[in-house]
Design a protein around this motif. Structure first.
Motif, short mmCIF file in Angstrom:
data_model
loop_
_atom_site.label_atom_id
_atom_site.label_comp_id
_atom_site.label_asym_id
_atom_site.label_seq_id
_atom_site.Cartn_x
_atom_site.Cartn_y
_atom_site.Cartn_z
N ALA A 47 0.81 -1.22 0.00
CA ALA A 47 0.00 0.00 0.00
C ALA A 47 0.85 1.27 0.00
N PRO A 48 1.82 1.43 0.90
CA PRO A 48 2.64 2.66 0.86
C PRO A 48 3.41 2.81 -0.45
N LEU A 49 3.92 1.68 -0.98
CA LEU A 49 4.67 1.74 -2.23
C LEU A 49 3.76 2.14 -3.39
N ALA A 50 2.57 1.54 -3.45
CA ALA A 50 1.64 1.85 -4.54
C ALA A 50 1.19 3.31 -4.48
N ILE A 51 0.88 3.79 -3.30
CA ILE A 51 0.44 5.19 -3.16
C ILE A 51 1.57 6.14 -3.53
N THR A 52 2.80 5.81 -3.12
CA THR A 52 3.94 6.66 -3.45
C THR A 52 4.15 6.73 -4.96
N LEU A 53 4.08 5.58 -5.63
CA LEU A 53 4.24 5.55 -7.08
C LEU A 53 3.12 6.31 -7.78
N TRP A 54 1.90 6.20 -7.25
CA TRP A 54 0.77 6.90 -7.84
C TRP A 54 0.94 8.41 -7.72
N VAL A 55 1.38 8.88 -6.56
CA VAL A 55 1.61 10.32 -6.36
C VAL A 55 2.72 10.82 -7.27
N LEU A 56 3.82 10.06 -7.36
CA LEU A 56 4.93 10.45 -8.23
C LEU A 56 4.49 10.50 -9.68
N GLN A 57 3.69 9.53 -10.11
CA GLN A 57 3.20 9.52 -11.49
C GLN A 57 2.33 10.74 -11.75
N TRP A 58 1.48 11.09 -10.78
CA TRP A 58 0.62 12.26 -10.94
C TRP A 58 1.45 13.53 -11.05
N ILE A 59 2.50 13.64 -10.22
CA ILE A 59 3.35 14.84 -10.26
C ILE A 59 4.07 14.93 -11.60
N VAL A 60 4.64 13.82 -12.06
CA VAL A 60 5.36 13.82 -13.34
C VAL A 60 4.43 14.15 -14.49
#
Length: 218
Positions: free
Chosen positions: A16-29
């Motif tokens: 869960a923390p890894l998936a949320i982190t990747l999702w936030v980074l993808q949104w920022i990029v």
């Protein structure tokens, strides 16, 4: 079944923390990649290379920020910014939006500002109940004419979403300064008290003279 349930929760704690982190980074990029739209069509990566390059907009956005910061750091740049502010502040509708956003950004990002630099403990929402708040400044305007004594403005973030909260004005003597960073305080709030900040390096040290010891206000 007990083992399967334990493995399931253990997997969630990792994924869960890894998936949320990747999702936030993808949104920022993806958001910053929209910066590429300011380039002429002939300079677009799809035209030059034949394919999209994720993250190129991030580099362009950083380059623009560095360039604007370098230009506005000298006397001439500051004069240009002041002239632009004067023009925008004379345009109806735009003036109200721009001035409000600029005041907030100047308060939050100014190197000399004190907003959101200190975490405190305040009684909220009633005496006897405590929560973490962040000092945002001192009352101003006509408000100070109706507040006897020394008061501070604080922001009380909500859990688990700290972007929503309450702005309150409380007596300075009723605030207990915490020996923890703002990041630690926000993590404490977001986790609903699960992620407890580490103990201060010097637990026996005297509290800040500007704010009293917790026992002094009980």
């Amino acid at each position: 079944m007990a083992a399967l349930r334990r493995w399931l929760f253990a997997g969630l704690l990792v994924i869960a923390p890894l998936a949320i982190t990747l999702w936030v980074l993808q949104w920022i990029v993806n958001t910053l990649d929209q910066t590429l739209l300011i380039l002429p069509g002939a300079w677009q990566p799809e035209h030059l290379f034949g394919f999209r390059i994720p993250g190129l907009g991030v580099l362009l956005a950083l380059a623009i920020l560095l360039f604007v910061g370098a230009v506005t750091s000298n006397f001439i740049g500051r004069k240009i910014v002041a002239w632009g502010d004067a023009v925008l502040n004379r345009i109806p509708v735009v003036r109200s939006i721009y001035s409000s956003v600029k005041q907030v950004s100047d308060t939050l990002f100014s190197p000399s500002g004190n907003a959101f630099r200190t975490a405190v403990l305040v009684e909220w929402p009633r005496p006897g109940m405590w929560t973490i708040a962040l000092i945002t400044g001192s009352p101003g305007g006509d408000v100070v004419n109706h507040l006897p004594g020394d008061f501070v403005s604080v922001y009380v973030p909500t859990t688990p979403n700290p972007t929503g909260g309450y702005f309150v004005i409380v007596p300075r003597k009723d605030c207990v300064e915490l020996r923890m960073s703002v990041d630690e305080a926000l993590r404490y709030v977001i986790s609903m008290g699960v992620v407890v900040p580490a103990a201060p390096a010097a637990p026996g040290a005297a509290p800040s003279p500007a704010l009293p010891d917790p026992a002094a206000i009980r």
